[in-house]
Scaffold this motif. Structure first.
Motif, PDB file in Angstrom:
ATOM      1  N   VAL A 151      50.528  62.683  -8.599  1.00  0.00           N
ATOM      2  CA  VAL A 151      50.567  62.863  -7.144  1.00  0.00           C
ATOM      3  C   VAL A 151      49.665  64.019  -6.730  1.00  0.00           C
ATOM      4  O   VAL A 151      48.875  63.913  -5.774  1.00  0.00           O
ATOM      5  N   ALA A 152      49.762  65.132  -7.460  1.00  0.00           N
ATOM      6  CA  ALA A 152      48.933  66.295  -7.130  1.00  0.00           C
ATOM      7  C   ALA A 152      47.455  65.991  -7.295  1.00  0.00           C
ATOM      8  O   ALA A 152      46.621  66.379  -6.462  1.00  0.00           O
ATOM      9  N   ALA A 153      47.101  65.276  -8.362  1.00  0.00           N
ATOM     10  CA  ALA A 153      45.693  64.932  -8.588  1.00  0.00           C
ATOM     11  C   ALA A 153      45.161  64.026  -7.488  1.00  0.00           C
ATOM     12  O   ALA A 153      44.013  64.175  -7.034  1.00  0.00           O
ATOM     13  N   LEU A 154      45.977  63.096  -7.029  1.00  0.00           N
ATOM     14  CA  LEU A 154      45.543  62.212  -5.944  1.00  0.00           C
ATOM     15  C   LEU A 154      45.348  62.987  -4.641  1.00  0.00           C
ATOM     16  O   LEU A 154      44.433  62.695  -3.863  1.00  0.00           O
ATOM     17  N   LEU A 155      46.199  63.973  -4.393  1.00  0.00           N
ATOM     18  CA  LEU A 155      46.017  64.798  -3.202  1.00  0.00           C
ATOM     19  C   LEU A 155      44.738  65.630  -3.293  1.00  0.00           C
ATOM     20  O   LEU A 155      44.039  65.831  -2.292  1.00  0.00           O
ATOM     21  N   VAL A 156      44.420  66.118  -4.491  1.00  0.00           N
ATOM     22  CA  VAL A 156      43.154  66.835  -4.683  1.00  0.00           C
ATOM     23  C   VAL A 156      41.977  65.899  -4.423  1.00  0.00           C
ATOM     24  O   VAL A 156      40.972  66.284  -3.796  1.00  0.00           O
ATOM     25  N   LEU A 157      42.083  64.649  -4.884  1.00  0.00           N
ATOM     26  CA  LEU A 157      41.019  63.680  -4.625  1.00  0.00           C
ATOM     27  C   LEU A 157      40.891  63.381  -3.134  1.00  0.00           C
ATOM     28  O   LEU A 157      39.781  63.108  -2.651  1.00  0.00           O
ATOM     29  N   ALA A 158      41.995  63.430  -2.404  1.00  0.00           N
ATOM     30  CA  ALA A 158      41.916  63.229  -0.954  1.00  0.00           C
ATOM     31  C   ALA A 158      41.102  64.336  -0.297  1.00  0.00           C
ATOM     32  O   ALA A 158      40.270  64.081   0.585  1.00  0.00           O
ATOM     33  N   VAL A 159      41.324  65.568  -0.735  1.00  0.00           N
ATOM     34  CA  VAL A 159      40.525  66.677  -0.209  1.00  0.00           C
ATOM     35  C   VAL A 159      39.058  66.511  -0.613  1.00  0.00           C
ATOM     36  O   VAL A 159      38.146  66.720   0.212  1.00  0.00           O
ATOM     37  N   ALA A 160      38.817  66.121  -1.864  1.00  0.00           N
ATOM     38  CA  ALA A 160      37.446  65.901  -2.315  1.00  0.00           C
ATOM     39  C   ALA A 160      36.779  64.787  -1.515  1.00  0.00           C
ATOM     40  O   ALA A 160      35.584  64.861  -1.197  1.00  0.00           O
ATOM     41  N   GLY A 161      37.559  63.759  -1.156  1.00  0.00           N
ATOM     42  CA  GLY A 161      36.998  62.679  -0.353  1.00  0.00           C
ATOM     43  C   GLY A 161      36.566  63.149   1.021  1.00  0.00           C
ATOM     44  O   GLY A 161      35.546  62.697   1.550  1.00  0.00           O
ATOM     45  N   ALA A 162      37.348  64.075   1.601  1.00  0.00           N
ATOM     46  CA  ALA A 162      36.968  64.607   2.908  1.00  0.00           C
ATOM     47  C   ALA A 162      35.692  65.440   2.823  1.00  0.00           C
ATOM     48  O   ALA A 162      34.869  65.435   3.742  1.00  0.00           O
ATOM     49  N   VAL A 163      35.496  66.137   1.703  1.00  0.00           N
ATOM     50  CA  VAL A 163      34.326  67.007   1.550  1.00  0.00           C
ATOM     51  C   VAL A 163      33.081  66.211   1.158  1.00  0.00           C
ATOM     52  O   VAL A 163      31.979  66.452   1.665  1.00  0.00           O
ATOM     53  N   LEU A 164      33.254  65.227   0.263  1.00  0.00           N
ATOM     54  CA  LEU A 164      32.106  64.532  -0.321  1.00  0.00           C
ATOM     55  C   LEU A 164      31.846  63.167   0.293  1.00  0.00           C
ATOM     56  O   LEU A 164      30.997  62.426  -0.207  1.00  0.00           O
ATOM     57  N   ALA A 165      32.550  62.817   1.368  1.00  0.00           N
ATOM     58  CA  ALA A 165      32.498  61.447   1.878  1.00  0.00           C
ATOM     59  C   ALA A 165      31.092  60.983   2.195  1.00  0.00           C
ATOM     60  O   ALA A 165      30.710  59.852   1.884  1.00  0.00           O
TER      61      ALA A 165
ATOM     62  N   GLY B  86      36.594  56.634  -8.774  1.00  0.00           N
ATOM     63  CA  GLY B  86      36.649  56.819 -10.219  1.00  0.00           C
ATOM     64  C   GLY B  86      37.801  57.715 -10.625  1.00  0.00           C
ATOM     65  O   GLY B  86      38.520  57.437 -11.599  1.00  0.00           O
ATOM     66  N   GLY B  87      38.008  58.823  -9.885  1.00  0.00           N
ATOM     67  CA  GLY B  87      39.142  59.696 -10.175  1.00  0.00           C
ATOM     68  C   GLY B  87      40.462  59.001  -9.964  1.00  0.00           C
ATOM     69  O   GLY B  87      41.393  59.134 -10.770  1.00  0.00           O
ATOM     70  N   ALA B  88      40.585  58.239  -8.860  1.00  0.00           N
ATOM     71  CA  ALA B  88      41.828  57.513  -8.608  1.00  0.00           C
ATOM     72  C   ALA B  88      42.089  56.471  -9.691  1.00  0.00           C
ATOM     73  O   ALA B  88      43.242  56.249 -10.090  1.00  0.00           O
ATOM     74  N   LEU B  89      41.041  55.836 -10.186  1.00  0.00           N
ATOM     75  CA  LEU B  89      41.201  54.866 -11.276  1.00  0.00           C
ATOM     76  C   LEU B  89      41.784  55.530 -12.513  1.00  0.00           C
ATOM     77  O   LEU B  89      42.745  55.030 -13.125  1.00  0.00           O
ATOM     78  N   ALA B  90      41.228  56.684 -12.899  1.00  0.00           N
ATOM     79  CA  ALA B  90      41.714  57.378 -14.095  1.00  0.00           C
ATOM     80  C   ALA B  90      43.152  57.852 -13.908  1.00  0.00           C
ATOM     81  O   ALA B  90      44.012  57.686 -14.795  1.00  0.00           O
ATOM     82  N   VAL B  91      43.459  58.432 -12.743  1.00  0.00           N
ATOM     83  CA  VAL B  91      44.802  58.974 -12.501  1.00  0.00           C
ATOM     84  C   VAL B  91      45.847  57.862 -12.485  1.00  0.00           C
ATOM     85  O   VAL B  91      46.908  57.976 -13.115  1.00  0.00           O
ATOM     86  N   THR B  92      45.567  56.783 -11.793  1.00  0.00           N
ATOM     87  CA  THR B  92      46.562  55.712 -11.685  1.00  0.00           C
ATOM     88  C   THR B  92      46.762  54.981 -13.008  1.00  0.00           C
ATOM     89  O   THR B  92      47.884  54.567 -13.320  1.00  0.00           O
ATOM     90  N   LEU B  93      45.712  54.828 -13.787  1.00  0.00           N
ATOM     91  CA  LEU B  93      45.891  54.210 -15.106  1.00  0.00           C
ATOM     92  C   LEU B  93      46.790  55.057 -15.996  1.00  0.00           C
ATOM     93  O   LEU B  93      47.703  54.543 -16.658  1.00  0.00           O
ATOM     94  N   LEU B  94      46.544  56.361 -16.025  1.00  0.00           N
ATOM     95  CA  LEU B  94      47.392  57.249 -16.820  1.00  0.00           C
ATOM     96  C   LEU B  94      48.822  57.254 -16.287  1.00  0.00           C
ATOM     97  O   LEU B  94      49.789  57.258 -17.065  1.00  0.00           O
ATOM     98  N   ALA B  95      48.971  57.258 -14.967  1.00  0.00           N
ATOM     99  CA  ALA B  95      50.311  57.239 -14.386  1.00  0.00           C
ATOM    100  C   ALA B  95      51.034  55.942 -14.707  1.00  0.00           C
ATOM    101  O   ALA B  95      52.255  55.941 -14.942  1.00  0.00           O
TER     102      ALA B  95
END
Length: 673
Positions: free
Chosen positions: A16-30, A41-50
């Motif tokens: 959950v924390a990693a996905l929230l960090v990716l949300a912030v990264a998405g706002a910055v790097l969109a 790519g980050g969401a793919l790795a996080v959700t597979l591990l989860a």
């Protein structure tokens, strides 16, 4: 070896924390070139591990954690048990597939800054809901999930109807949250605590339990898409990007099912015998209404959205049966019905995500979602056509795919209903079974129509004629989900056994181990009643097809004859002379929709010699809109208009109003105590 429960819970929270960090990264790097690969790519790795971590947690004992957040004297209570783990697997498998699809599909998004920040936030919210172990944390995660998905629905706000879809969606989401808040209030009243543990210790009794059931059905049903609370679903799903539509239809609706199960099966205490009746009736109505509405649509994503309503209805019928059997003391039958519902939760997540991905691929290749502008795509998009065929066959409940296995289990549970002692159940369950049988037949017609019009025949537009296959990421996501549909259909016993820890925790009984049955068959009740073997069915179909092909190619004449296709006596080769989506559905529309949806056809035929075109106009209405939501909206508008006068009161009138309200509240408090 399974990980320790606390480690698994920490792994889920880390996701959950990693996905929230990716949300912030998405706002910055969109807007930059790294936005899409980093977020998806980050969401793919996080959700597979989860997903892997949650899979190991299903048979493990529970683990809990309290964080110093939320309400000061309660904190944020988090817990991972077998039921949470099952739904976390569904959420993260769907999230991983959507993330992989988004790596390719996302490059076509003209407003990535409106999608990338909210996509991982949406996944984070859906991951947090099953982990919540108190009312405040649950509702906070529920609302976070709703708001993130609402932002994704209106991400393409310039397109016609999307803003209205977002408005309807957020209104229905708010209504659902209010109903759940009231349900938790009644649950907390018994033990005086907002944690789920306190609610379990002092469940409601009498009328309070009945009200909790109704509120849970309204709150979770509005998010899941039960009729008549489904009105947001066919608006929001087409408005969102296709990989988000897949998440909303295939995954978010299952989080709503989780909310219903958690409240009714876990927190509300032992059910009364009649609790299953409203759940079964609501599910059966949703099944028939959903598939009939799907048959009336010409937009591919609206077809899939209404199909979701039908499948949600099937799941709720299974849950209603489980309540009825559990209350009547038939533990084995309750375990069968509950397993069937959970199995279809998993299956529908895979099937519907696959179909929405296919619809997105067709939209990318042709620029259109209207079926009558498509056709002939089987030659231009061979991979998409094959995986869509698998998805259409699976959701039509054709063996040996996964949709058949779970629907078959639901019908096996329905066949046990004569053993129920209450006459209300003896009458309602067979009626629901008949409606589900009708829905299953109509679902097959619906997806024959969808697949035939979109992929077969000749192209009906230049865009369809010039279509080409989509990118490798999108194809990989669709192939992976198609493989899950096939594997779960060939080996359903393995999935059924994996679900049993959750079944045991809530029902108290589990089904017999299916992996121990010979030849990988499944025997839900007893061999004398029924059994099913998906692998043998597949081998029979494959061997029959190969034998037929061998006979035709080896033993028949080798001469080749080519001739034009049969034109029904009309030698016009124009593609518009083919069957259309409307003409395919016309017989069903005339039989069913005239009464249910007030469907009407108006034909304008010009007189001989006139150059005016002939016209046919088809109209239909949703009864929920016509008789419930439009009158309700008018009532709210009238009340708001009259309440607007309060802005122009004098100081004396304001003080009198406050004094009267205070007296009224004191009177209510005195009567309550």
């Amino acid at each position: 070896m399974a990980l320790a429960p606390t480690i698994q819970l920490l792994a889920a929270l880390s996701a959950v924390a990693a996905l929230l960090v990716l949300a912030v990264a998405g706002a910055v790097l969109a807007r930059g070139p790294l936005g899409r690969p980093v977020v998806y790519g980050g969401a793919l790795a996080v959700t597979l591990l989860a997903a892997v971590s949650a899979l190991t947690a299903i048979p493990a004992p529970t683990g809990g954690l309290v964080l110093p957040l939320g309400i000061p004297w309660i904190g944020a209570n988090l817990r991972l048990d077998a039921l949470s783990a099952v739904f976390l697997v569904v959420v993260n498998l769907g999230g991983a597939a959507a993330s992989l699809y988004g790596l390719g599909y996302g490059r076509h998004d003209h407003a990535p800054e409106r999608v990338l920040p909210f996509f991982p936030a949406f996944l984070a919210g859906m991951n947090l809901v099953p982990l919540a172990a108190d009312a405040y944390t649950f509702l906070l995660a529920w609302e976070f999930m709703s708001l993130a998905s609402w932002a994704l629905v209106i991400s393409h706000d310039k397109e016609a109807g999307n803003v209205q879809a977002g408005l309807v969606y957020i209104l229905m989401a708010s209504f659902g949250t209010l109903a759940l808040m009231l349900a938790f209030g009644l649950l907390a009243a018994g033990g005086g605590g907002f944690t789920f543990e306190a609610m379990r210790a002092a469940p409601p009794t009498g009328w309070a339990g009945a009200i909790v059931l109704v509120l849970a059905l309204l709150g979770a049903g509005s998010k899941a898409g039960l009729v008549p609370l489904h009105v947001w679903l066919p608006l929001a799903h087409p408005a969102a990007p296709s990989h988000v539509s897949a998440l909303m239809s295939g995954v978010m609706t299952k989080v709503a099912v989780y909310g219903f199960i958690r409240i009714v099966f876990d927190l509300a205490g032992p059910p009364d015998w009649w609790w299953g009746i409203p759940v079964i009736v609501a599910g059966a109505i949703a099944g028939v209404v959903g598939v009939l509405q799907a048959l009336l649509q010409s937009d591919t994503k609206r077809v899939l959205a209404f199909s979701t309503i039908e499948n949600i209805g099937l799941i709720f019928v299974g849950l209603g049966l489980a309540l009825a059997f559990k209350a009547s003391g038939f533990g084995g039958a309750a375990a069968l019905a509950f397993t069937a519902a959970l199995f279809h939760v998993f299956n529908h997540a895979a099937m519907k995500s696959l179909l929405f991905f296919g619809a997105g691929a067709v939209l990318t290749a042709t620029g259109s979602r209207v079926m009558d502008r498509l056709g002939g795509l089987i030659h231009r998009m061979p991979v998409t056509s094959v995986v869509m065929l698998i998805g259409a066959a699976a959701i039509s409940a054709l063996p040996p795919l996964n949709g058949f296995a779970s629907e078959w289990l639901v019908f096996q549970a329905i066949l046990l209903s004569p053993e129920l002692p209450a006459w209300g159940l003896k009458l309602s369950v067979p009626a629901a079974g008949a409606l589900l049988a009708l829905a299953a037949a109509l679902a097959a017609a619906c997806f024959v129509r969808l697949y035939g019009i979109v992929f077969l025949g000749r192209p009906r537009s230049e865009q369809a004629a010039n279509a080409h296959e989509v990118d490798a990421f999108s194809r990989a996501a669709m192939i992976a989900l198609a493989a899950i549909c096939v594997a779960a259909g060939l080996f359903p016993g393995l999935v059924i056994d994996a679900l049993q820890p959750a079944v045991t925790a809530l029902i108290g009984v589990k089904m017999p181990a299916q992996s121990e049955v010979a030849w990988l068959s499944i025997v839900p009740v007893a061999e004398s009643r029924s059994s099913y073997n998906g692998l043998l069915v597949f081998l029979f179909i494959a061997s029959s097809a190969l034998l037929t092909a061998f006979i035709i190619h080896r033993l028949a004449t080798g001469a080749v004859r080519r001739a034009p296709p049969w034109d029904c006596g009309f030698p016009n080769a124009d593609p518009v002379t083919q069957y259309s989506a409307g003409s395919f559905a016309q017989p069903i529309r005339r039989v069913f929709a005239r009464t249910l949806f007030a469907a009407r056809e108006r034909v304008e035929m010009p007189p001989p010699g006139s150059l005016a075109p002939a016209r046919i106009e088809i109209t239909a209405r949703d009864p929920a809109w016509a008789f419930l939501f439009l009158p309700l909206a008018g009532l709210v508008e009238r009340i708001a208009t009259r309440a607007n006068r309060l802005q122009y009161l004098t100081i004396r009138q304001y003080l009198a109003l406050v004094f009267g309200a205070l007296v009224l509240l004191l009177l209510v408090l005195a009567l309550w105590t």
